[in-house]
Every structure is written in structure tokens, then in C-alpha cells.
Write an enzyme that holds these catalytic residues in place. Structure first.
Site, short mmCIF file in Angstrom:
data_model
loop_
_atom_site.label_atom_id
_atom_site.label_comp_id
_atom_site.label_asym_id
_atom_site.label_seq_id
_atom_site.Cartn_x
_atom_site.Cartn_y
_atom_site.Cartn_z
N GLU A 103 12.44 1.09 4.59
CA GLU A 103 11.21 0.65 3.65
C GLU A 103 10.00 0.44 4.66
O GLU A 103 8.87 0.79 3.93
CB GLU A 103 11.69 -0.42 3.11
N HIS A 106 4.95 7.52 -0.15
CA HIS A 106 5.98 6.50 0.26
C HIS A 106 7.23 7.39 0.38
O HIS A 106 7.80 7.23 1.48
CB HIS A 106 6.37 5.69 -1.41
N GLU A 107 7.56 8.40 -0.30
CA GLU A 107 8.58 9.15 0.06
C GLU A 107 8.89 9.96 1.39
O GLU A 107 9.66 10.04 2.02
CB GLU A 107 9.22 9.97 -1.32
#
Ligand code: ZN
Length: 508
Positions: A295, A265-266
Site C-alpha cells: 500500500e 494507485h493501482e
């Protein structure tokens, strides 16, 4: 470039440098700073924020901005620079100094009060501070409306995170999700089927988890010479410029999923920041287009890629090298994959947003969206929130919190005055699915590329269609240019339904 345009960019470069300095201090605070450093750091950050605010409100900046606006060709790059700079200047100047100060002061008070209330499971002790935060935020929203940011309070607040987004366009997206997801989640529960998650559980020592996560992040294209990975209480990404973009993570020893998917995700966020054009760095259009677009990049890598069978065809043999004791009962990679893949798509209605699976997650957002818009339209008071929260959870997710710690007090956002922020998470989920479909359409057999570990092709597509544009276009323009259509819920629902049906062996 002309004189006012040069002046605008020169002044903006300083503002950008001040923000980068503050971001370095904030990164250090979350990763390496000793606990006693807090008060001194808070003061340093407050001074930097004040200086940055003064620069944004400087009449000389406004003069340069107006001068640049007068000569900018419609649709051109300078017009985009003017649009983005004006947004920031209007928001900075709209709020009177005493209100800005009251908000900043109340934020630290309300944050502390929320922490105490949540630990004590006591809403009443936080209610007055939350009420004041709502009242101050309403004053702030009214100031934004008066300055022409948007016509309505909700929209004026939302616009700070998601430029151009409006409640009226958000509502149909969120309601489409609600109307499809509620029956889907019920169908899973009604099927009586459960997924065996033992493939994801066991003993996963931190060095091996880190080693595997770094291998995956590197394959995704994260440049460790322009970034680094540190531990923090809550994972996040911060970029000071495209050549220094840092990520953090946390892990769980008995389940590899939070650590790995957190890093993917990061890394998705970080690839966006590393892919922003260096030549626009420090200019008004040099940053990410919006939180929702940000996002979308993290979710695409975490979910569309990270939870796909194709990706695990490449990743599983590597996983087994890092965790030689895992899957020992299971001979071949194909059998191990059959065991693992369904466990990446479990559906379990729960009370806590940050622990939610990808299917129920957006229902948590719908709850907050409904409550926030009622709060800012005056239909709901702060005192009504705990019951309204519990009722809405029961309606949408079929679970009811028995206390406020796992109910209305679970999120930090409201205590910091971050109202109307939550929908950006859902916009990101929808856009991730829509971008992935568009990439598949253009690149052909993406599965074959993922299975071969050739992730660079997908990254290149995102670089071209998203990253390199930074804030050159509005979010709506960016979405249409990249995917051919405005943002909708369809692609995301197709993606979810296919996975849930396959994982649970049902037709919902
Ligand atoms: Zn994120």
C-alpha cells in the site's frame, strides 16, 4: 545449493504456480467472466485452494524446510527463504482441517448475508452470521497462538497480513495520528473556508479519461507489454509473475479524480510487482514484503506524486490535450494549476471510508482498529457494534451515521473473516510519506524531476530500496534500510499539514 534447499525451492515453485493459476481465475472472474460462470468458477477456485493447502502441509515440504534451516547461514538469503516458507507452512498447518472447512463455508454464507443486510439496512439479519464469523476467527486465532505465530489473538491475525506487526507497536502510531488529525480536521471546519472543486468537475468521457490515465501510467514506468488495464467494479492489481501484472479501474463521468487517482494507485501497486526480481519469482522470498509495504507503493504515487503541484506542472498541459473543453475560461497553465491544486486536498469528514480524503482517511481506520481490538479482547460483543461504531465516528470525525448501511455494514472485510486487516492501509500511508522524504533526501530536488515528467528517477529509487528486495528482509528491516529509521507517523503528518494549510490558507 544443497539438496534440501533445492527440494524446498522446487516444491515452492509448484505452490507459487498454483497460486498464480488461482489468481488468473480470480482476475477473469472480476473482469470478463459472464455472471452464469460463477458457480463453476467458485468450484475451480476451491479445488485449487485445497490442492495448494495440501502442498503446504505436505510432510516432505516440512522435511526439506528443516533440512534447509539446518544449513542456512544466519542473515543469509537461504535463511530468509526458510523464514518466509516457515511462516506460510505454520499458518497452513496450524488450523485443523474441520475448522478450515467451517471457515471457508461460512465465508460464502456470511458474504451473501452481509450483502442482503446492507441492501436492507438491517444489522439484525447479519448479526448471527457475523457472530459466528467472529467465533470461528477466534478459534483460528487461538490455533495460530498455539502454533507460536504470536502471543495474542489480535497479533496472530494481523501477522497474516503484516508479518511481524503487533498491536503494541501499532497502537502508538495510530494514536499519534488520532491526536494530530482530530484537531487538524476541526481547525479546517472551524476556519469556515471551503475549496471550490469545479476544476475537477465537468464532463469527462471515458475514452479520454482512459487515454490520459494510460499516458500517466506509462510515464510512471508501468510496462503495458507486461500488464494491461481493464474495467472492474472495484479497482485492484494482480500479478501472476513480474512479467504479467494487471490493473483495473473504474471512472466517473462528471469528476476525473476517482478514475485518474485510482489508476495511479493501482499502477503504484503494479510497479512493485513488475519490479520484483525475476530470479526470485516462485521462491518464498519472491513476493511483496507485506500488505502495508504494498500500500505504501500505491499511496506514494497516488498522493505524494499525484497530488503534488510539481507533478501537475508536467501533467496539466497533457490533461488539457485529452480534455480540450476543460479549463477553457482559464488561459494559462499556471492559473489553471492554482485553481486545480487545492481541489486535490479537500478535507471533508464523511461516513464512508472508501470515499474519504487523505486527511480523514486514517481516522476511519482508527475507528476500526479500536473496535476490532475490543472485539477480540472480549470487551465488545457483536451486538454492541452498531452503537459503538456510531459513537466512535462521532468522537473522531464529528459525524454520526443515521443507519447501519453507512455505518457498521459498509465494509466487506468482516463478512469475509478479514479481521485486523484495516491497519495495513494506514501503515501504507505512513510508509509512503517516509519513503518519499527519504527519496527526496537522497535524490535532491524531486519537485524539479516531477515537474519535468522524469518519474523514472523516483521509480529507480523505489526499485533499489523496496521492489528488488521483495521479502528478502523483514518489514522492519526493510523500512530502516530504505529510510534510515523505524516507521513513524511524523513524515506523514508533515506532508498532510503542509498541504492542508496551503490549500485552506490556515495555520492549524
Ligand atoms: Zn491499494
Amino acid at each position: 545449493m544443497s539438496e534440501p534447499a533445492d527440494e524446498l525451492l522446487r516444491r515452492w515453485a509448484d505452490i507459487s504456480a498454483l497460486r498464480a493459476a488461482a489468481a488468473v481465475l480470480a482476475w477473469d472472474q472480476e473482469t470478463h467472466m459472464p455472471p452464469k460462470g460463477q458457480p463453476g468458477r467458485g468450484r475451480a477456485l476451491a479445488v485449487l485452494a485445497g490442492v495448494t493447502h495440501d502442498r503446504l502441509c505436505d510432510p516432505a515440504l516440512l522435511e526439506a524446510l528443516d533440512g534447509a534451516a539446518a544449513i542456512a547461514e544466519p542473515g543469509g538469503e537461504l535463511a530468509a527463504q526458510v523464514r518466509e516458507a516457515r511462516r506460510a507452512v505454520i499458518r497452513a498447518t496450524a488450523v485443523p482441517a474441520d475448522l478450515a472447512r467451517a471457515l471457508a463455508e461460512h465465508q460464502s454464507r456470511a458474504l451473501a448475508s452481509w450483502q442482503t443486510a446492507r441492501a436492507a439496512n438491517d444489522f439484525a439479519s447479519f448479526a448471527a452470521d457475523l457472530k459466528r464469523m467472529v467465533d470461528l476467527t477466534i478459534e483460528q486465532a487461538d490455533a495460530f497462538v498455539a502454533a507460536g505465530v504470536a502471543d495474542r489473538r489480535y497479533d496472530a491475525l494481523l501477522d497474516g497480513y503484516e508479518p511481524g506487526a503487533r498491536e503494541a507497536t501499532l497502537a502508538p502510531l495510530l494514536h499519534a495520528l488520532r491526536d494530530e488529525l482530530v484537531p487538524l480536521v476541526r481547525a479546517v471546519a472551524g476556519s469556515g473556508r471551503t475549496i471550490d472543486e469545479s476544476a475537477c468537475r465537468g464532463s469527462f468521457p471515458e475514452p479520454a479519461q482512459r487515454g490520459f490515465a494510460v499516458e500517466v501510467a506509462t510515464a510512471m514506468g508501468y510496462d503495458f507489454d507486461a500488464g494491461r488495464l481493464d474495467a472492474s467494479a472495484h479497482p485492484f492489481t494482480t500479478g501472476f509473475n513480474p512479467n504479467d501484472v494487471r490493473i483495473t479501474w473504474r471512472w466517473q463521468d462528471d469528476d476525473f479524480r476517482p478514475g485518474l487517482f485510482g489508476v495511479m494507485h493501482e499502477t503504484g501497486h503494479a510497479l512493485y510487482e513488475q519490479g520484483l526480481p525475476v530470479e526470485w519469482h516462485g521462491t518464498p522470498i519472491g513476493g511483496a514484503a507485506s500488505l502495508g509495504v504494498h500500500e505504501s507503493q500505491s499511496r506514494l504515487w497516488e498522493n505524494q506524486v499525484g497530488r503534488s503541484r510539481a507533478f501537475w506542472q508536467w501533467a496539466l498541459p497533457r490533461f488539457r490535450e485529452h480534455f480540450p473543453g476543460h479549463f477553457v475560461q482559464n488561459g494559462g497553465n499556471a492559473a489553471a494549476l492554482d485553481e486545480l491544486w487545492p481541489a486535490l486536498h479537500t478535507v471533508r469528514p464523511s461516513l464512508i471510508r472508501v470515499e474519504a480524503d487523505e486527511t480523514t482517511y486514517n481516522l476511519h481506520i482508527v475507528v476500526r482498529f479500536e473496535l476490532e481490538r475490543q472485539l477480540f479482547s472480549g470487551e465488545l460483543t457483536v451486538g454492541d457494534l452498531p452503537d459503538a461504531w456510531a459513537d466512535t465516528y462521532e468522537q473522531l470525525l464529528g459525524v454520526r451515521p443515521s443507519d447501519v448501511a453507512t455505518g457498521v455494514l459498509q465494509d466487506i472485510h468482516w463478512s469475509m473473516g478479514a479481521f485486523c486487516y484495516f491497519p495495513t492501509y494506514t501503515l501504507g500511508n505512513l510508509l509512503a510519506a517516509q519513503l518519499f522524504e527519504a527519496a527526496e533526501h537522497e535524490l535532491g530536488d524531486l519537485d524539479a524531476l516531477l515537474a519535468a515528467g522524469e518519474l523514472q528517477v523516483l521509480l529507480d529509487w523505489l526499485r533499489t530500496n523496496v521492489h528488488r528486495n521483495a521479502s528478502r528482509y523483514t518489514v522492519d528491516e526493510l523500512v530502516v534500510r530504505a529510510t534510515g529509521t523505524p516507521l513513524a507517523a511524523d513524515a506523514f503528518l508533515r506532508y498532510l499539514r503542509a498541504n492542508v494549510e496551503a490549500a485552506y490558507g490556515i495555520t492549524a
